[in-house]
Design a protein around this motif. Structure first.
Motif, PDB file in Angstrom:
ATOM      1  N   ASP A  19      81.647  82.731  11.024  1.00 51.46           N
ATOM      2  CA  ASP A  19      82.193  84.043  10.685  1.00 51.46           C
ATOM      3  C   ASP A  19      81.756  85.098  11.699  1.00 51.46           C
ATOM      4  OD1 ASP A  19      83.446  83.111   8.369  1.00 51.46           O
ATOM      5  OD2 ASP A  19      81.653  83.423   7.162  1.00 51.46           O
ATOM      6  N   ASP A  20      80.666  84.823  12.390  1.00 50.35           N
ATOM      7  CA  ASP A  20      80.114  85.756  13.365  1.00 50.35           C
ATOM      8  C   ASP A  20      80.921  85.724  14.662  1.00 50.35           C
ATOM      9  OD1 ASP A  20      78.067  86.288  11.561  1.00 50.35           O
ATOM     10  OD2 ASP A  20      76.825  84.670  12.359  1.00 50.35           O
ATOM     11  N   PRO A  21      80.813  86.770  15.464  1.00 48.58           N
ATOM     12  CA  PRO A  21      81.478  86.761  16.775  1.00 48.58           C
ATOM     13  C   PRO A  21      81.005  85.569  17.611  1.00 48.58           C
ATOM     14  CG  PRO A  21      80.601  88.941  16.287  1.00 48.58           C
ATOM     15  CD  PRO A  21      80.096  88.008  15.222  1.00 48.58           C
ATOM     16  N   ILE A  22      81.904  85.026  18.382  1.00 46.69           N
ATOM     17  CA  ILE A  22      81.611  83.859  19.204  1.00 46.69           C
ATOM     18  C   ILE A  22      81.247  84.327  20.609  1.00 46.69           C
ATOM     19  CG2 ILE A  22      82.540  81.721  20.144  1.00 46.69           C
ATOM     20  CD1 ILE A  22      84.467  81.784  17.661  1.00 46.69           C
ATOM     21  N   ILE A  23      80.021  84.038  21.015  1.00 49.18           N
ATOM     22  CA  ILE A  23      79.537  84.476  22.319  1.00 49.18           C
ATOM     23  C   ILE A  23      79.954  83.500  23.410  1.00 49.18           C
ATOM     24  CG2 ILE A  23      77.453  84.927  23.677  1.00 49.18           C
ATOM     25  CD1 ILE A  23      76.212  85.911  20.991  1.00 49.18           C
ATOM     26  N   ASP A  24      79.782  82.209  23.174  1.00 47.58           N
ATOM     27  CA  ASP A  24      80.132  81.183  24.154  1.00 47.58           C
ATOM     28  C   ASP A  24      81.028  80.145  23.476  1.00 47.58           C
ATOM     29  OD1 ASP A  24      80.334  79.200  26.042  1.00 47.58           O
ATOM     30  OD2 ASP A  24      78.197  79.184  26.526  1.00 47.58           O
ATOM     31  N   PRO A  25      82.356  80.356  23.509  1.00 47.19           N
ATOM     32  CA  PRO A  25      83.250  79.461  22.776  1.00 47.19           C
ATOM     33  C   PRO A  25      83.205  78.009  23.256  1.00 47.19           C
ATOM     34  CG  PRO A  25      84.513  81.058  24.055  1.00 47.19           C
ATOM     35  CD  PRO A  25      83.071  81.425  24.172  1.00 47.19           C
ATOM     36  N   VAL A  26      83.000  77.800  24.536  1.00 53.05           N
ATOM     37  CA  VAL A  26      82.966  76.424  25.047  1.00 53.05           C
ATOM     38  C   VAL A  26      81.771  75.673  24.481  1.00 53.05           C
ATOM     39  CG1 VAL A  26      82.765  74.983  27.111  1.00 53.05           C
ATOM     40  CG2 VAL A  26      84.226  77.013  27.140  1.00 53.05           C
ATOM     41  N   LEU A  27      80.600  76.282  24.540  1.00 58.44           N
ATOM     42  CA  LEU A  27      79.402  75.653  23.990  1.00 58.44           C
ATOM     43  C   LEU A  27      79.538  75.443  22.489  1.00 58.44           C
ATOM     44  CD1 LEU A  27      76.572  74.561  24.422  1.00 58.44           C
ATOM     45  CD2 LEU A  27      75.710  76.898  24.170  1.00 58.44           C
ATOM     46  N   MET A  28      80.101  76.422  21.797  1.00 55.28           N
ATOM     47  CA  MET A  28      80.277  76.294  20.360  1.00 55.28           C
ATOM     48  C   MET A  28      81.192  75.124  20.013  1.00 55.28           C
ATOM     49  SD  MET A  28      82.071  78.616  17.498  1.00 55.28           S
ATOM     50  CE  MET A  28      83.575  77.872  18.023  1.00 55.28           C
ATOM     51  N   VAL A  29      82.288  74.976  20.770  1.00 50.41           N
ATOM     52  CA  VAL A  29      83.223  73.877  20.506  1.00 50.41           C
ATOM     53  C   VAL A  29      82.543  72.541  20.755  1.00 50.41           C
ATOM     54  CG1 VAL A  29      85.359  72.775  21.281  1.00 50.41           C
ATOM     55  CG2 VAL A  29      85.292  75.240  20.897  1.00 50.41           C
ATOM     56  N   ILE A  30      81.801  72.423  21.825  1.00 51.66           N
ATOM     57  CA  ILE A  30      81.085  71.174  22.111  1.00 51.66           C
ATOM     58  C   ILE A  30      80.133  70.849  20.970  1.00 51.66           C
ATOM     59  CG2 ILE A  30      79.368  70.078  23.612  1.00 51.66           C
ATOM     60  CD1 ILE A  30      80.735  71.674  25.937  1.00 51.66           C
TER      61      ILE A  30
END
Length: 66
Positions: A19-30
């Motif tokens: 729910d929080d803002p995504i700072i690093d979408p690539v790392l989060m997806v991995i």
């Protein structure tokens, strides 16, 4: 991906998208793909079943983040 694999992923994603803002979408997806695969394996969905469609999982998560 199998029906049970896609059903699992759909439900897992609905419970785990931040729910929080995504700072690093690539790392989060991995991280999410690794976590989803691990969770699927604990529910009896083989890793290979997920590995066969890993690019689809990345695309699925990225699409949901938009």
């Amino acid at each position: 991906m199998s029906k049970r694999g896609s059903d699992f992923l759909y439900h897992w994603m609905s419970e785990h998208l931040p729910d929080d803002p995504i700072i690093d979408p690539v790392l989060m997806v991995i991280d999410m793909v690794v976590d989803a695969k691990r969770a699927a394996e604990t529910q009896g969905i083989p890793g290979q079943e997920i590995d066969d469609e890993i690019s689809t999982i990345y695309e699925f998560i990225m699409r949901d983040l938009r």
